[in-house]
Scaffold this motif. Structure first.
Motif, PDB file in Angstrom:
ATOM      1  N   ARG A 165       0.837  -1.202   0.000  1.00  0.00           N
ATOM      2  CA  ARG A 165       0.000   0.000   0.000  1.00  0.00           C
ATOM      3  C   ARG A 165       0.869   1.249   0.000  1.00  0.00           C
ATOM      4  NH1 ARG A 165      -3.547   0.726   4.640  1.00  0.00           N
ATOM      5  NH2 ARG A 165      -4.584   2.279   3.385  1.00  0.00           N
ATOM      6  N   ARG A 166       1.898   1.267   0.845  1.00  0.00           N
ATOM      7  CA  ARG A 166       2.779   2.436   0.906  1.00  0.00           C
ATOM      8  C   ARG A 166       3.514   2.638  -0.416  1.00  0.00           C
ATOM      9  NH1 ARG A 166       2.953   4.984   5.963  1.00  0.00           N
ATOM     10  NH2 ARG A 166       1.203   4.108   7.117  1.00  0.00           N
ATOM     11  N   TRP A 169       1.101   4.182  -2.763  1.00  0.00           N
ATOM     12  CA  TRP A 169       0.925   5.610  -2.462  1.00  0.00           C
ATOM     13  C   TRP A 169       2.027   6.430  -3.111  1.00  0.00           C
ATOM     14  CZ3 TRP A 169      -0.347   5.743   3.524  1.00  0.00           C
ATOM     15  CH2 TRP A 169      -1.573   5.091   3.730  1.00  0.00           C
ATOM     16  N   ARG A 173       1.544   9.498  -5.770  1.00  0.00           N
ATOM     17  CA  ARG A 173       2.161  10.815  -5.575  1.00  0.00           C
ATOM     18  C   ARG A 173       3.014  11.208  -6.782  1.00  0.00           C
ATOM     19  NH1 ARG A 173       3.162   8.579  -0.087  1.00  0.00           N
ATOM     20  NH2 ARG A 173       1.640   9.498   1.330  1.00  0.00           N
ATOM     21  N   GLU A 191      -5.760   6.220   3.749  1.00  0.00           N
ATOM     22  CA  GLU A 191      -5.324   6.396   2.359  1.00  0.00           C
ATOM     23  C   GLU A 191      -5.801   7.735   1.807  1.00  0.00           C
ATOM     24  OE1 GLU A 191      -4.667   3.028  -0.441  1.00  0.00           O
ATOM     25  OE2 GLU A 191      -6.698   3.606  -1.066  1.00  0.00           O
ATOM     26  N   LEU A 195      -3.223  10.792   0.689  1.00  0.00           N
ATOM     27  CA  LEU A 195      -3.073  11.086  -0.734  1.00  0.00           C
ATOM     28  C   LEU A 195      -3.855  12.286  -1.239  1.00  0.00           C
ATOM     29  CD1 LEU A 195      -3.289   7.470  -2.244  1.00  0.00           C
ATOM     30  CD2 LEU A 195      -1.238   8.835  -1.840  1.00  0.00           C
TER      31      LEU A 195
END
Length: 289
Positions: A165-166, A169, A173, A191, A195
């Protein structure tokens, strides 16, 4: 020009309004998170904006075009990441991306996309052998290989482990830094907070709140809870002036240090649940679609 402009949007199913007069603007280049409980109208709204569902009333402009009447040149400018994809098991990620890239006028380099979604080690492995998280990465790759100006992400990290998940992200970005507009639906409030530039909450087909994650629903100005330890006892107080409260505590503590000091405001989840509570039925307290 905003990337998405919606005015008076309405969609009925069986005499019931799934979307009920929705107004919404999504700015060019921003990451926008659309939140809401099951049946709120999120999916219907997004599918109308994608051009996959008709509307009963209202006006919709996506990249300056009505998606219901849009042609191939408009589709070249958007990317869509759905919740699931099927029918690709016998291909490799590289093959799937190469075939999808051919649909677009000016696609991204396939090797670049493979690297961006972290599938270098699995690029030439049959998709049937990928894990759930790896398949999800491929879904994202298929959504961005066309080099879109606008990306629709529907629950993109479902099934991801925390590290995946990170990593995802970071990918989002990087897309945002390149100027890509992103419309995100997610059931992970952290989340959305990590974000999104702005968050919209809808329920019963109507927009309940729209702001930055920090200020949604007046969150930024709500009372804070100041907690500390003193004489072996945990104390806490709610206050609209937490800085002054902490200063007063520090002034009377030895050395100016306040043991166990914490200052918290309502979380995004607290605010979200408070907004949708009047629209929930039964025990559907936290479930989102």
């Amino acid at each position: 020009m905003d990337a998405i402009t919606i005015r008076g949007l309405r969609k009925d199913y069986g005499g019931r309004a799934a979307v009920d007069g929705l107004d919404l603007d999504i700015h060019t280049g921003e990451v926008f998170a659309l939140l809401g409980p099951n049946g709120a109208g999120k999916t219907t709204t997004v599918e109308i904006a994608e051009g996959f569902r008709s509307r009963d009333a209202g006006e919709v402009q996506v990249l300056g075009t009505d998606p219901h009447r849009a042609g191939r040149s408009w589709r070249n400018r958007i990317g869509i990441v759905t919740q699931t994809s099927a029918g690709l098991d016998l291909l490799t990620p590289r093959e799937a991306l190469e075939s999808t890239a051919k649909v677009y006028t000016d696609p991204r380099d396939v090797d670049e996309v493979i690297a961006a979604v972290g599938l270098e080690d699995k690029a030439d492995t049959r998709i049937v052998g990928l894990s759930g998280g790896q398949r999800r990465r491929l879904d994202v790759g298929l959504g961005i290989v066309g080099g879109p100006e606008l990306v629709f992400l529907d629950e993109p990290t479902t099934g991801f482990d925390p590290q995946a998940r990170r990593d995802f992200w970071d990918l989002i970005r990087s897309l945002a830094q390149q100027g890509t507009t992103i419309l995100l639906t997610t059931h992970y409030l952290d989340e959305a907070e990590a974000l999104a530039d702005r968050v919209g909450v809808i329920a019963a087909g109507r927009l309940l709140a729209l702001d930055t994650p920090d200020n949604l629903g007046g969150r930024g100005t709500q009372e804070a809870t100041v907690a500390w330890e003193e004489d072996g006892i945990r104390h806490q107080v709610r206050t609209a002036t937490p800085t002054a409260e902490v200063a007063a505590l520090a002034a009377r503590m030895p050395g100016g240090e306040v043991p166990g000091l914490t200052v918290t405001r309502p979380s995004l989840e607290d605010t979200y649940l408070g907004l949708i509570a009047p629209h929930l039925e039964g025990d559907a307290t936290k479930e989102m679609s």
